[in-house]
Write a protein that holds these residues in place. Structure first.
Motif, short mmCIF file in Angstrom:
data_model
loop_
_atom_site.label_atom_id
_atom_site.label_comp_id
_atom_site.label_asym_id
_atom_site.label_seq_id
_atom_site.Cartn_x
_atom_site.Cartn_y
_atom_site.Cartn_z
N ALA A 1 0.83 -1.21 0.00
CA ALA A 1 0.00 0.00 0.00
C ALA A 1 0.86 1.26 0.00
CB ALA A 1 -0.93 0.00 1.20
N LEU A 2 1.96 1.25 0.75
CA LEU A 2 2.82 2.43 0.79
C LEU A 2 3.50 2.66 -0.55
CD1 LEU A 2 4.14 4.77 2.24
CD2 LEU A 2 5.83 3.19 3.18
N GLU A 3 4.00 1.61 -1.16
CA GLU A 3 4.63 1.77 -2.48
C GLU A 3 3.63 2.31 -3.50
OE1 GLU A 3 8.36 -1.06 -3.38
OE2 GLU A 3 6.43 -2.11 -3.33
N GLU A 4 2.41 1.82 -3.47
CA GLU A 4 1.39 2.31 -4.40
C GLU A 4 1.17 3.81 -4.23
OE1 GLU A 4 -2.81 0.53 -5.50
OE2 GLU A 4 -3.03 1.89 -3.77
N LEU A 5 1.01 4.24 -2.97
CA LEU A 5 0.72 5.64 -2.69
C LEU A 5 1.90 6.54 -3.04
CD1 LEU A 5 -1.43 7.55 -1.50
CD2 LEU A 5 -0.33 7.24 0.73
N ALA A 6 3.10 6.11 -2.68
CA ALA A 6 4.28 6.94 -2.90
C ALA A 6 4.64 7.05 -4.37
CB ALA A 6 5.47 6.37 -2.12
N ILE B 1 4.25 14.10 -1.16
CA ILE B 1 5.21 13.43 -0.28
C ILE B 1 4.46 12.67 0.81
CG2 ILE B 1 7.13 13.81 1.33
CD1 ILE B 1 7.75 16.37 -0.33
N VAL B 2 4.85 11.42 1.02
CA VAL B 2 4.16 10.56 1.97
C VAL B 2 4.95 10.45 3.26
CG1 VAL B 2 3.23 8.25 2.39
CG2 VAL B 2 3.14 9.24 0.08
N GLY B 3 4.25 10.56 4.39
CA GLY B 3 4.84 10.34 5.70
C GLY B 3 4.03 9.32 6.47
N VAL B 4 4.66 8.65 7.41
CA VAL B 4 3.96 7.65 8.21
C VAL B 4 3.86 8.13 9.66
CG1 VAL B 4 4.63 5.70 6.76
CG2 VAL B 4 6.08 6.34 8.70
N LEU B 5 2.77 7.72 10.31
CA LEU B 5 2.61 8.02 11.73
C LEU B 5 3.08 6.83 12.56
CD1 LEU B 5 -0.17 6.41 12.84
CD2 LEU B 5 -1.25 8.13 11.39
N GLY B 6 3.37 7.09 13.82
CA GLY B 6 3.99 6.06 14.65
C GLY B 6 3.02 5.08 15.26
N GLY B 7 1.79 5.50 15.55
CA GLY B 7 0.84 4.61 16.18
C GLY B 7 1.18 4.31 17.63
N SER B 8 0.95 3.08 18.05
CA SER B 8 1.19 2.70 19.44
C SER B 8 2.68 2.68 19.76
CB SER B 8 0.59 1.32 19.73
OG SER B 8 1.21 0.34 18.92
N ARG C 1 12.28 2.68 3.03
CA ARG C 1 12.55 1.75 1.93
C ARG C 1 11.43 1.73 0.90
NH1 ARG C 1 13.95 -4.77 2.41
NH2 ARG C 1 14.00 -5.16 0.16
N TYR C 2 10.18 1.84 1.36
CA TYR C 2 9.05 1.70 0.45
C TYR C 2 8.45 3.03 0.02
CZ TYR C 2 9.50 -3.22 1.51
OH TYR C 2 10.00 -4.51 1.64
N GLY C 3 9.17 4.13 0.23
CA GLY C 3 8.79 5.38 -0.41
C GLY C 3 8.39 6.53 0.48
N ALA C 4 8.20 6.31 1.78
CA ALA C 4 7.90 7.43 2.67
C ALA C 4 9.14 8.30 2.82
CB ALA C 4 7.44 6.94 4.03
N ARG C 5 8.91 9.57 3.03
CA ARG C 5 10.02 10.51 3.21
C ARG C 5 9.89 11.30 4.52
NH1 ARG C 5 11.91 7.34 0.50
NH2 ARG C 5 12.46 7.46 -1.70
N VAL C 6 8.87 10.93 5.32
CA VAL C 6 8.61 11.60 6.58
C VAL C 6 8.14 10.56 7.60
CG1 VAL C 6 7.43 13.53 7.75
CG2 VAL C 6 7.75 13.59 5.25
N ALA C 7 8.56 10.70 8.85
CA ALA C 7 8.02 9.91 9.95
C ALA C 7 7.61 10.86 11.06
CB ALA C 7 9.04 8.90 10.46
N LEU C 8 6.39 10.70 11.55
CA LEU C 8 5.87 11.55 12.62
C LEU C 8 5.49 10.66 13.78
CD1 LEU C 8 4.37 12.51 9.61
CD2 LEU C 8 4.37 14.59 10.98
N PHE C 9 6.37 10.59 14.76
CA PHE C 9 6.21 9.66 15.87
C PHE C 9 5.85 10.41 17.15
CE2 PHE C 9 9.15 6.02 14.21
CZ PHE C 9 8.30 5.85 13.13
N GLY C 10 4.83 9.93 17.84
CA GLY C 10 4.42 10.52 19.11
C GLY C 10 4.80 9.63 20.27
N ARG C 11 3.95 8.60 20.52
CA ARG C 11 4.19 7.71 21.66
C ARG C 11 5.51 6.96 21.55
NH1 ARG C 11 -1.78 5.21 21.29
NH2 ARG C 11 -1.45 6.01 19.19
N LYS C 12 5.96 6.67 20.34
CA LYS C 12 7.21 5.94 20.18
C LYS C 12 8.40 6.75 20.71
CE LYS C 12 6.34 2.61 16.46
NZ LYS C 12 5.04 2.18 16.94
#
Length: 328
Positions: free
Chosen positions: A222-227, A234-241, A257-268
């Protein structure tokens, strides 16, 4: 130009390199769970009896900004006002951002059940006031395959874009997976979300489009498709739990690796035994300098050197526990 601006410019120009991977610390939990989002006030032996106070939480924010590794610090508008008054971002390359809306699916106060109903749009922050302190905010949406709730969400999004334009405000767009049973095969949910993102942006002109996305990591396909569908988005991922420490580093590794260029981590970050140490190693993993497994071992070495008791033994902390990461 902030460090974020420079990285976004290189990514959009097709000149991305791993050192351009954008890391954001999502310290905006007071807009959802509220007091508990500040995290436990841990002792060095790992025990705790209360949550951090607001002042203690803001001290942690200031320490991470001073560390100068993350590219974005996401906070509530009220906390940004306090941090700015204390000069937290003066001369800093870290970009402050606010949570610009607080939909009902993030209302997870103790004893509450709001998040069990289909997400409804709501905004607390006043963009005109917030624009005195930053020009960047997070706008969040959750599609539920229900015509009435999804139309309300889209109408609210259109109103937000108009207000943002008037205030000279930019935004990044968070799209969650449906927060209720929505009649879609679970295996199709990631692709339903991909379609919703592009459908809701198809009529939006460039000036009003998001700077980047923030979405759940729903696995590599799914990430490769979107990116790859539209690299200008530009695609970023959230951290979740919180997960294990391996989950934190593995998510970064797979996302890049699969195309995201941003990570937005809270609880992690916020729930880590040593938030500064985990942020430092996040940067090493994102740039490819160390593997996720090596980073977990290095993190435990840092905890041991500082006399901080880990939440889990090393063997347990090396495990991948989050289902989407096992699709790799």
């Amino acid at each position: 130009m902030t460090r974020l601006d420079a990285k976004l410019a290189r990514i959009r120009a097709g000149n991305y390199r791993p050192s351009d991977f954008i890391i954001a610390d999502a310290k905006d939990g007071d807009m959802g769970p509220s007091i508990t989002a500040a995290g436990p006030k841990r002792e060095r032996d790992g025990s705790w009896t209360r949550h951090r106070t607001r002042a203690e939480f803001l001290d942690q924010v200031r320490a991470i900004v001073a560390q100068d590794i993350v590219d974005i610090m996401l906070v509530s508008a009220s906390n940004l006002e306090v941090l700015a008054a204390r000069g937290t971002f003066a001369g800093s390359a870290v970009k402050p951002a606010i949570r610009a809306n607080d939909t009902t699916d993030i209302w997870r106060m103790r004893g509450a059940t709001y998040h069990l109903a289909a997400s409804r749009p709501f905004r607390t922050a006043d963009l005109a006031q917030a624009a005195r302190l930053t020009d960047l905010g997070l706008y969040s949406m959750t599609f539920c395959n229900d015509i009435e709730t999804d139309l309300a969400a889209l109408d609210a999004f259109a109103a937000f874009r108009a207000d943002a334009r008037a205030a000279g405000f930019t935004y990044f767009l968070e799209v969650f997976n449906p927060n209720i049973a929505c009649g879609i095969d679970p295996e199709q949910i990631p692709f339903y979300v991909n379609d919703c993102i592009h459908r809701c942006l198809a009529g939006v002109m460039q000036a009003d489009r998001p700077q980047f996305l923030k979405i759940p990591y729903n696995g590599p396909k799914a990430l490769e498709e979107l990116a790859s569908y539209d690299p200008s988005l530009i695609v970023g991922v959230l951290g979740g739990s919180a997960g294990t420490t391996r989950d934190t580093f593995e998510l970064l590794h797979q996302a890049e690796r699969y195309g995201a260029r941003v990570a937005l981590f809270g609880r992690k970050i916020n729930l880590a035994e040593d938030p500064l140490a985990i942020v430092s190693l996040m940067r090493e993993v994102a740039s490819g300098a160390v593997s996720p497994e090596e980073a977990v071992k290095a993190y435990h070495g840092t905890l041991q050197a500082q006399g901080i008791a880990p939440t889990r033994p090393l063997a347990d902390d090396l495990l991948i526990t989050e289902a989407p990461l096992r699709q790799h």
